[in-house]
Write an enzyme that holds these catalytic residues in place. Structure first.
Site, mmCIF file in Angstrom:
data_model
loop_
_atom_site.group_PDB
_atom_site.id
_atom_site.type_symbol
_atom_site.label_atom_id
_atom_site.label_comp_id
_atom_site.label_asym_id
_atom_site.label_seq_id
_atom_site.Cartn_x
_atom_site.Cartn_y
_atom_site.Cartn_z
ATOM 1 N N LYS A 18 -34.702 57.773 52.040
ATOM 2 C CA LYS A 18 -33.954 57.838 50.995
ATOM 3 C C LYS A 18 -33.359 59.143 51.182
ATOM 4 O O LYS A 18 -31.956 59.430 50.960
ATOM 5 C CB LYS A 18 -34.390 57.829 49.761
ATOM 6 C CG LYS A 18 -34.358 56.131 49.237
ATOM 7 C CD LYS A 18 -34.607 56.000 47.682
ATOM 8 C CE LYS A 18 -36.098 56.850 47.524
ATOM 9 N NZ LYS A 18 -37.117 56.219 46.694
ATOM 10 N N GLY A 19 -34.041 60.283 51.421
ATOM 11 C CA GLY A 19 -33.479 61.759 51.376
ATOM 12 C C GLY A 19 -32.627 61.837 52.407
ATOM 13 O O GLY A 19 -31.338 62.382 52.240
ATOM 14 N N CYS A 383 -45.535 84.856 54.545
ATOM 15 C CA CYS A 383 -46.292 84.961 53.456
ATOM 16 C C CYS A 383 -47.784 85.261 53.561
ATOM 17 O O CYS A 383 -48.271 86.187 54.175
ATOM 18 C CB CYS A 383 -45.994 83.839 52.443
ATOM 19 S SG CYS A 383 -46.263 84.203 50.901
ATOM 20 N N GLN A 387 -49.823 88.539 55.068
ATOM 21 C CA GLN A 387 -50.831 89.061 54.397
ATOM 22 C C GLN A 387 -51.952 89.178 55.461
ATOM 23 O O GLN A 387 -52.847 90.214 55.784
ATOM 24 C CB GLN A 387 -51.230 88.344 53.220
ATOM 25 C CG GLN A 387 -50.249 88.356 52.203
ATOM 26 C CD GLN A 387 -50.527 87.638 51.104
ATOM 27 O OE1 GLN A 387 -51.543 86.963 50.983
ATOM 28 N NE2 GLN A 387 -49.609 87.688 49.972
ATOM 29 N N HIS A 508 -40.350 83.624 52.248
ATOM 30 C CA HIS A 508 -40.214 82.218 52.992
ATOM 31 C C HIS A 508 -38.906 81.962 53.679
ATOM 32 O O HIS A 508 -38.081 81.306 52.997
ATOM 33 C CB HIS A 508 -40.660 81.237 52.099
ATOM 34 C CG HIS A 508 -42.091 81.172 51.696
ATOM 35 N ND1 HIS A 508 -42.803 80.354 52.352
ATOM 36 C CD2 HIS A 508 -42.715 81.689 50.679
ATOM 37 C CE1 HIS A 508 -44.172 80.523 51.792
ATOM 38 N NE2 HIS A 508 -43.984 81.349 50.503
ATOM 39 N N GLU A 510 -38.124 80.371 56.109
ATOM 40 C CA GLU A 510 -37.915 78.709 56.548
ATOM 41 C C GLU A 510 -37.135 78.084 55.421
ATOM 42 O O GLU A 510 -36.363 77.176 55.904
ATOM 43 C CB GLU A 510 -39.192 78.377 56.867
ATOM 44 C CG GLU A 510 -40.106 77.763 55.616
ATOM 45 C CD GLU A 510 -41.006 79.019 54.940
ATOM 46 O OE1 GLU A 510 -40.702 80.072 55.560
ATOM 47 O OE2 GLU A 510 -41.955 78.668 54.234
HETATM 48 N N1 GLN Z 1 -51.758 82.945 48.685
HETATM 49 C C1 GLN Z 1 -50.925 83.802 49.081
HETATM 50 C C2 GLN Z 1 -50.364 84.599 47.624
HETATM 51 O O1 GLN Z 1 -50.527 83.758 46.588
HETATM 52 C C3 GLN Z 1 -49.799 83.740 49.867
HETATM 53 C C4 GLN Z 1 -48.924 82.490 49.323
HETATM 54 C C5 GLN Z 1 -47.911 81.837 50.397
HETATM 55 O O2 GLN Z 1 -48.434 81.844 51.490
HETATM 56 N N2 GLN Z 1 -47.089 81.205 49.972
HETATM 57 O O3 GLN Z 1 -49.839 85.677 47.552
#
Ligand code: GLN
Length: 534
Positions: A18-19, A383, A387, A508, A510
């Site tokens: 549907k999307g 993200c 890290q 993000h 993406e």
């Molecule tokens: N868990 C990590 C944080 O909260 C990274 C979150 C993520 O990758 N969207 O900072």
């Protein structure tokens, strides 16, 4: 002109697309010059999908205004190249929350609060918010779930009421159904479609258009049969045959004249044809790649690719720009260990380490990054991926053996730590750092070269951040913070300038890649992987 409303319901089974149908119709109408947006109404009781596990719901798509929404909004943005917002995604949880708040405030004083009219009025109010803004000519409303589900009923009832109020020239209902092929009988079967339409009729809604998902072409006879039994015009029986790419669907719908039938029903002119040249150009590149690259996507929700929907689509856009097929291998970080990493990553021209939460699979991500860093293989961390790159560098280059993120463990070297603003927050829903924030890039960095400008804005969804007390040490030993939030000094992008392509981003990217504007970091990463292959 009055705002026009298109409602899209689904029958027979879920996952019919549907999307994609909604986004494809929106694209065709947009290319004819109409201002269109799409909104999704989801029948579950969560206030938003932000608290759901990706296994339950796939990716949680974040908008500029920080709403945590259904992944279909990602399709809307990728197709239309127009940002969506909180108003584009409504859930039953949100609707009930408002109704209950109203009741406590005494807004219905004296009345018994009921599904009809109170819940259905609130649904209709929300269905009209974007239409009343004056920014759009046509609002497409996709109803989640399948007609006949108990939880969908208030939405179908709301469509019935709203359709009546709007009048027949200002609204149209499209019902997406499935026409299965029975191998033993050697024919397509229309009965499930008939039953599904009957279900809608029971709720008082006669669909105007049927989009029939099918694996085989619909003959003229089948179309007339559906038309007769379901009470829709024959030209309103639209075939939606399986396509090799979702990006082909707008062209298939154009061939079936879905946009023309909708416009005729809404009494809107459809004189000029939709100009789909740039879309066709993108599709041509997608289908005729001159090259290919192998890219690994290391994460922990790999059994369900929908958990990484926007990343997967961003690679499709970036591949087309580079005229190169991206063979993406989803790899579970739990299966990656230091001693076998070389074997497992063999043949990959680049690796993306995915976003995520919690410590499951974290060691595999860190070992992967160590290998990529030491062997000059292009690395892209998003993200949690960024890290992990910081943790790996702290442990193996800065010599801080116990360095970690305080999301995982209490440590004497918390190189990734909870943001000040997050301390003291205990509620889970909608409390992360969410939505668009500014970032200033350092000239000369790989990211700056990719974007071609210094000031960018990207979307966030996280609680933890690079701990700035370690920044000097990192920079002295070769990992640079090349993107900084100018308002609060948070590190947004890290790079290792001596590595061919080692980029980690706290945000993000993406979520902002579209067919019209593929994301520059994905485009450059694919290029780096191509260069690595040579
Ligand atoms: N868990 C990590 C944080 O909260 C990274 C979150 C993520 O990758 N969207 O900072």
């Amino acid at each position: 002109m009055d705002t026009k409303y298109v409602f899209v319901t689904g029958g027979v089974t879920s996952s019919l697309g549907k999307g994609i149908i909604s986004a494809s119709l929106a694209k065709l109408l947009q290319k004819r010059g109409y201002r269109v947006t799409i909104q999704k109404f989801d029948p579950y009781l969560n206030v938003d999908p932000g608290t759901m596990n990706p296994y339950e719901h796939g990716e949680c798509y974040v908008t500029d205004d920080g709403a945590e929404t259904d992944l279909d909004l990602g399709h809307y943005e990728r197709f239309l190249n127009v940002p969506t917002s909180q108003a584009n995604n409504v859930t039953t949880g949100r609707v009930y929350q408002t109704v209950i708040d109203n009741e406590r405030e005494g807004k219905y004083l004296g009345k018994t609060v009921q599904i009809i009219p109170h819940v259905t009025d609130e649904i209709q109010r929300r269905m009209k918010i974007l239409g009343d803004s004056g920014e759009f000519d046509i609002i497409i409303t996709e109803l989640g779930g399948t007609v006949g589900d108990i939880e969908s009923l208030p939405y179908v009832e709301s469509v019935r009421q709203l359709k009546r109020k709007l009048g027949s020239d200002d609204s149209v209902v499209i019902h997406l159904t499935f026409v299965p092929y029975l191998k033993a009988a050697g024919e397509l079967k229309t009965k499930p479609t008939q039953h599904s339409v009957q279900k809608l009729l029971e709720a008082g809604v006669q669909p105007d258009i049927l989009v029939c998902r099918t694996e085989h072409k619909l003959s003229k006879e089948i179309r007339s049969k559906i038309s007769l039994f379901c009470n829709v015009n024959q030209n309103a029986v639209i075939e939606s045959i399986d396509a090799s790419s979702i990006y082909e669907v707008p062209l298939l719908m154009e061939k079936e004249k879905l946009d023309k039938v909708v416009l005729a029903k809404l009494r809107l002119p459809s004189t000029s044809d939709a100009d789909l040249d740039s879309w066709k150009d993108f599709l041509f590149k997608l289908k005729h790649p001159k090259n290919e690259v192998n890219i690994g996507l290391v994460g922990k929700y790999v059994e369900l690719p929908d958990a990484y929907k926007s990343i997967i689509e961003a690679f499709i856009h970036a591949g087309a720009v580079n005229e190169c097929k991206v063979n993406l291998t989803l790899m579970s970080s739990e299966n990656l260990h230091e001693d076998t990493i070389e074997e497992k990553l063999k043949g990959l021209d680049g690796v993306l380490v995915a976003p995520g939460f919690g410590d499951r699979g974290i060691d595999g991500k860190i070992s992967t990054i160590k290998y990529l860093r030491e062997n000059n293989v292009p690395f892209f961390g998003i993200c949690l991926g960024m890290q992990c790159a910081v943790i790996e560098y702290a442990r193996n280059v800065l010599g801080l053996k116990t360095a970690h993120s305080t999301e995982m463990i209490k440590t004497i070297d918390p190189v990734i730590d909870l943001m000040e603003s997050q301390k003291g927050i205990s509620k889970k829903g909608g409390t992360m750092r969410l939505g668009a924030y500014k970032c200033k890039l350092e000239k000369g960095s790989k990211s700056y070269t990719a974007y071609g400008k210094q000031m960018i804005s990207e979307r966030h969804r996280h609680r933890f951040e690079f701990n700035n007390t370690y920044l000097e040490k990192f920079e002295a030993l070769g990992m640079k913070a090349v993107g900084i939030n100018p308002d609060n000094n948070l590190v947004e992008v890290v790079e290792i300038p001596t590595h061919p392509w080692f980029v980690g981003v706290q945000y993000h990217p993406e979520l902002k890649s579209t067919v019209d504007e593929p994301h520059p970091l994905f485009v450059r990463f694919v290029k780096a992987a191509l260069d690595n292959k040579k």
